[in-house]
Design a protein around this motif. Sequence first.
Motif, PDB file in Angstrom:
ATOM      1  N   GLU A 139      34.871  49.397  31.987  1.00 17.13           N
ATOM      2  CA  GLU A 139      34.501  47.607  33.067  1.00 17.13           C
ATOM      3  C   GLU A 139      33.887  48.017  34.165  1.00 17.13           C
ATOM      4  OE1 GLU A 139      37.411  46.113  33.422  1.00 17.13           O
ATOM      5  OE2 GLU A 139      38.729  46.628  32.453  1.00 17.13           O
ATOM      6  N   SER A 140      33.051  49.200  34.106  1.00 13.55           N
ATOM      7  CA  SER A 140      31.643  48.820  34.509  1.00 13.55           C
ATOM      8  C   SER A 140      30.367  47.553  34.203  1.00 13.55           C
ATOM      9  CB  SER A 140      31.026  50.170  34.553  1.00 13.55           C
ATOM     10  OG  SER A 140      30.586  50.954  33.022  1.00 13.55           O
ATOM     11  N   LEU A 141      31.379  46.716  32.962  1.00 12.09           N
ATOM     12  CA  LEU A 141      29.466  46.228  32.996  1.00 12.09           C
ATOM     13  C   LEU A 141      30.127  45.140  33.417  1.00 12.09           C
ATOM     14  CD1 LEU A 141      29.548  47.473  28.771  1.00 12.09           C
ATOM     15  CD2 LEU A 141      27.907  47.816  30.431  1.00 12.09           C
ATOM     16  N   TRP A 142      31.568  44.966  33.840  1.00 10.69           N
ATOM     17  CA  TRP A 142      31.556  43.362  34.060  1.00 10.69           C
ATOM     18  C   TRP A 142      32.099  43.361  35.491  1.00 10.69           C
ATOM     19  CZ3 TRP A 142      31.955  39.870  30.683  1.00 10.69           C
ATOM     20  CH2 TRP A 142      32.065  40.914  28.952  1.00 10.69           C
ATOM     21  N   ASP A 143      31.266  42.516  36.539  1.00  7.18           N
ATOM     22  CA  ASP A 143      31.163  42.305  37.663  1.00  7.18           C
ATOM     23  C   ASP A 143      31.013  40.537  38.221  1.00  7.18           C
ATOM     24  OD1 ASP A 143      28.462  41.834  37.625  1.00  7.18           O
ATOM     25  OD2 ASP A 143      28.201  44.058  37.777  1.00  7.18           O
ATOM     26  N   THR A 144      30.508  40.537  39.213  1.00 12.89           N
ATOM     27  CA  THR A 144      30.472  39.750  39.777  1.00 12.89           C
ATOM     28  C   THR A 144      29.458  38.221  39.244  1.00 12.89           C
ATOM     29  OG1 THR A 144      30.285  38.242  42.171  1.00 12.89           O
ATOM     30  CG2 THR A 144      29.561  40.300  41.812  1.00 12.89           C
ATOM     31  N   ASP A 145      28.446  39.458  39.254  1.00 16.79           N
ATOM     32  CA  ASP A 145      27.644  38.646  38.510  1.00 16.79           C
ATOM     33  C   ASP A 145      27.519  38.620  36.791  1.00 16.79           C
ATOM     34  OD1 ASP A 145      25.767  37.973  40.415  1.00 16.79           O
ATOM     35  OD2 ASP A 145      25.312  40.281  40.880  1.00 16.79           O
ATOM     36  N   HIS A 146      28.875  39.446  35.859  1.00 17.77           N
ATOM     37  CA  HIS A 146      28.901  39.334  34.646  1.00 17.77           C
ATOM     38  C   HIS A 146      30.276  39.455  34.154  1.00 17.77           C
ATOM     39  CE1 HIS A 146      25.285  42.253  35.868  1.00 17.77           C
ATOM     40  NE2 HIS A 146      24.585  40.835  34.204  1.00 17.77           N
ATOM     41  N   MET A 173      37.071  34.190  36.001  1.00 18.21           N
ATOM     42  CA  MET A 173      36.973  34.156  37.337  1.00 18.21           C
ATOM     43  C   MET A 173      37.207  34.845  38.524  1.00 18.21           C
ATOM     44  SD  MET A 173      37.784  29.904  37.557  1.00 18.21           S
ATOM     45  CE  MET A 173      39.421  30.238  37.407  1.00 18.21           C
ATOM     46  N   THR A 174      38.313  35.637  38.408  1.00 18.54           N
ATOM     47  CA  THR A 174      38.619  36.144  39.517  1.00 18.54           C
ATOM     48  C   THR A 174      37.993  37.566  40.024  1.00 18.54           C
ATOM     49  OG1 THR A 174      40.427  37.904  38.007  1.00 18.54           O
ATOM     50  CG2 THR A 174      40.835  36.089  39.628  1.00 18.54           C
ATOM     51  N   LEU A 175      36.824  37.846  38.546  1.00 18.05           N
ATOM     52  CA  LEU A 175      36.129  38.696  38.932  1.00 18.05           C
ATOM     53  C   LEU A 175      34.711  38.170  39.822  1.00 18.05           C
ATOM     54  CD1 LEU A 175      34.978  40.205  35.625  1.00 18.05           C
ATOM     55  CD2 LEU A 175      36.124  41.283  37.370  1.00 18.05           C
ATOM     56  N   PHE A 176      33.926  37.088  40.093  1.00 18.24           N
ATOM     57  CA  PHE A 176      33.733  36.922  40.884  1.00 18.24           C
ATOM     58  C   PHE A 176      33.779  36.918  42.705  1.00 18.24           C
ATOM     59  CE2 PHE A 176      31.966  33.276  43.717  1.00 18.24           C
ATOM     60  CZ  PHE A 176      30.569  33.129  42.665  1.00 18.24           C
ATOM     61  N   THR A 177      33.407  37.255  43.267  1.00 11.23           N
ATOM     62  CA  THR A 177      33.748  37.610  44.795  1.00 11.23           C
ATOM     63  C   THR A 177      32.318  37.672  45.660  1.00 11.23           C
ATOM     64  OG1 THR A 177      32.386  40.074  44.392  1.00 11.23           O
ATOM     65  CG2 THR A 177      34.966  39.541  43.651  1.00 11.23           C
ATOM     66  N   LYS A 178      31.478  36.847  45.282  1.00 13.75           N
ATOM     67  CA  LYS A 178      30.089  36.361  45.883  1.00 13.75           C
ATOM     68  C   LYS A 178      31.216  35.612  47.287  1.00 13.75           C
ATOM     69  CE  LYS A 178      27.139  36.601  42.852  1.00 13.75           C
ATOM     70  NZ  LYS A 178      25.499  35.812  41.723  1.00 13.75           N
ATOM     71  N   THR A 179      30.523  36.051  48.136  1.00 10.61           N
ATOM     72  CA  THR A 179      31.188  34.862  49.877  1.00 10.61           C
ATOM     73  C   THR A 179      29.445  33.965  49.651  1.00 10.61           C
ATOM     74  OG1 THR A 179      28.986  36.659  51.170  1.00 10.61           O
ATOM     75  CG2 THR A 179      30.974  36.938  50.892  1.00 10.61           C
ATOM     76  N   LEU A 180      29.693  32.734  50.482  1.00  8.42           N
ATOM     77  CA  LEU A 180      28.879  31.913  50.127  1.00  8.42           C
ATOM     78  C   LEU A 180      27.675  32.089  50.587  1.00  8.42           C
ATOM     79  CD1 LEU A 180      28.955  29.364  50.814  1.00  8.42           C
ATOM     80  CD2 LEU A 180      29.687  29.102  52.810  1.00  8.42           C
ATOM     81  N   GLU A 181      27.263  33.497  51.792  1.00 11.29           N
ATOM     82  CA  GLU A 181      25.700  33.830  51.819  1.00 11.29           C
ATOM     83  C   GLU A 181      25.243  34.149  50.801  1.00 11.29           C
ATOM     84  OE1 GLU A 181      28.092  32.874  55.451  1.00 11.29           O
ATOM     85  OE2 GLU A 181      28.777  34.394  53.682  1.00 11.29           O
ATOM     86  N   GLU A 182      25.900  35.028  49.470  1.00  6.94           N
ATOM     87  CA  GLU A 182      25.698  35.657  48.850  1.00  6.94           C
ATOM     88  C   GLU A 182      25.063  34.305  47.766  1.00  6.94           C
ATOM     89  OE1 GLU A 182      27.578  39.917  48.809  1.00  6.94           O
ATOM     90  OE2 GLU A 182      28.525  38.449  48.007  1.00  6.94           O
ATOM     91  N   CYS A 183      25.748  33.443  47.892  1.00  2.00           N
ATOM     92  CA  CYS A 183      25.632  32.218  46.541  1.00  2.00           C
ATOM     93  C   CYS A 183      24.736  31.341  46.784  1.00  2.00           C
ATOM     94  CB  CYS A 183      26.769  31.367  46.742  1.00  2.00           C
ATOM     95  SG  CYS A 183      28.631  32.124  46.354  1.00  2.00           S
ATOM     96  N   VAL A 184      23.139  32.177  45.976  1.00  2.00           N
ATOM     97  CA  VAL A 184      21.734  31.189  46.256  1.00  2.00           C
ATOM     98  C   VAL A 184      21.672  30.030  44.629  1.00  2.00           C
ATOM     99  CG1 VAL A 184      19.848  31.440  46.101  1.00  2.00           C
ATOM    100  CG2 VAL A 184      21.263  33.358  47.069  1.00  2.00           C
ATOM    101  N   THR A 185      22.356  30.440  43.574  1.00  2.00           N
ATOM    102  CA  THR A 185      22.164  29.097  42.486  1.00  2.00           C
ATOM    103  C   THR A 185      23.050  27.924  42.949  1.00  2.00           C
ATOM    104  OG1 THR A 185      23.441  30.347  41.467  1.00  2.00           O
ATOM    105  CG2 THR A 185      21.079  31.528  41.434  1.00  2.00           C
ATOM    106  N   GLU A 186      22.961  27.332  41.582  1.00  2.00           N
ATOM    107  CA  GLU A 186      24.161  27.035  41.331  1.00  2.00           C
ATOM    108  C   GLU A 186      24.888  26.927  40.670  1.00  2.00           C
ATOM    109  OE1 GLU A 186      23.727  21.562  40.370  1.00  2.00           O
ATOM    110  OE2 GLU A 186      22.983  22.730  38.792  1.00  2.00           O
ATOM    111  N   PHE A 187      25.349  27.589  39.346  1.00  2.00           N
ATOM    112  CA  PHE A 187      25.695  28.671  38.978  1.00  2.00           C
ATOM    113  C   PHE A 187      27.070  29.525  39.923  1.00  2.00           C
ATOM    114  CE2 PHE A 187      27.515  31.988  36.924  1.00  2.00           C
ATOM    115  CZ  PHE A 187      28.139  31.543  36.205  1.00  2.00           C
ATOM    116  N   ASP A 188      26.310  29.845  41.095  1.00  2.00           N
ATOM    117  CA  ASP A 188      26.979  31.125  42.176  1.00  2.00           C
ATOM    118  C   ASP A 188      27.799  29.749  42.928  1.00  2.00           C
ATOM    119  OD1 ASP A 188      26.047  32.875  41.012  1.00  2.00           O
ATOM    120  OD2 ASP A 188      24.467  32.817  42.693  1.00  2.00           O
TER     121      ASP A 188
END
Length: 331
Positions: A139-146, A173-188
């Motif tokens: 599970e450590s290989l999967w996170d908000t960036d992966h 999608m539930t692994l994506f946990t970034k806040t708005l402030e952390e969203c930099v790219t169009e993908f984010d």
Amino acid sequence: MDNFEKRQQLAPFVNLRSDVGFKAVFADRNNKDILIGVLNQILPPEARIEDIKEYSDREQRRDVPYGKKTVLDLVCVDHDDNTFIVEMQASEEDYFFERCVYYASGLYHLELSDGERYKGLHPVYVVSFLNYSLRHDDESLWDTDHFISYWHFTEKRTGIVANQTISVIFVEMTLFTKTLEECVTEFDKMFYIFMNSGGFLKIPEWIEKTGGISRRLAEACEVAAFDKEKKLKYEIDKMNEWDIQAQKEYAVRKGLEEGRQKGLLEGRKEGRKEGRKEGRKEGLEQGLVQGREEARLSIAKKFFEAGTPIDVIVNCTGVDNEIIASFAHPD
């Protein structure tokens, strides 16, 4: 709750993580540019889409000769004749990977008519947006960036990738946990909208400024912008979704309570019969197991009596479809 009350509770923006909301946006041919833009953020470079020439909503165009009829959220074909199956999976189910391969292989099989050669085959991609997380060995290989996984044929020892045939892509999608402030790219920003669209009251100012695919995606989620026919269909689909959820919750509560009561009763009877502490314990355990199974069947039967589709009942309860079908002809 009547239909009028339900209509009053429709949120201003669709929830892209629900089956109904997802189809309201991506099954609309007027939003073809949004579908292409979203897919191109996810697909590997060799599969990027320039345009879509065929666009089929919901049902597979032809029956698979060797299997059951397949119902899909969205099937589209690009100008290179690559096929894309796009779907939202709102809840977890058993053998989901196998189901994806089954659907893809059915469409892959249909690409050739009698007498055609295999060189006429083109890749099929399944892109499944999941509103839950898969189970991973590490599970450590999967996170908000992966949170996107790509599955295709490879040679085990060398890792060489075979020519593209069938590929399965999972977007957890539930692994994506970034806040708005952390969203930099169009993908984010795009996936921030996926995760939060259902809570929008209006299009946020930051989306207005961002523009691009993010703005188009947010605009397509606004229910007030739907035409009359689309809005009516969306309302009906939402009410059906609410009804199915209510039936499911009631059946689970009722079935579990009946199973618990019956299990306890059987356990006590068995325990008294043995007359020993060990017997009581064994009887309780046996009764509870039996009660759980009967609860499972009770839940499935209530689903069936409420008119819930058999495949939905199988996914929710794990009861075999032949047993469910037998409810229509009780002994």
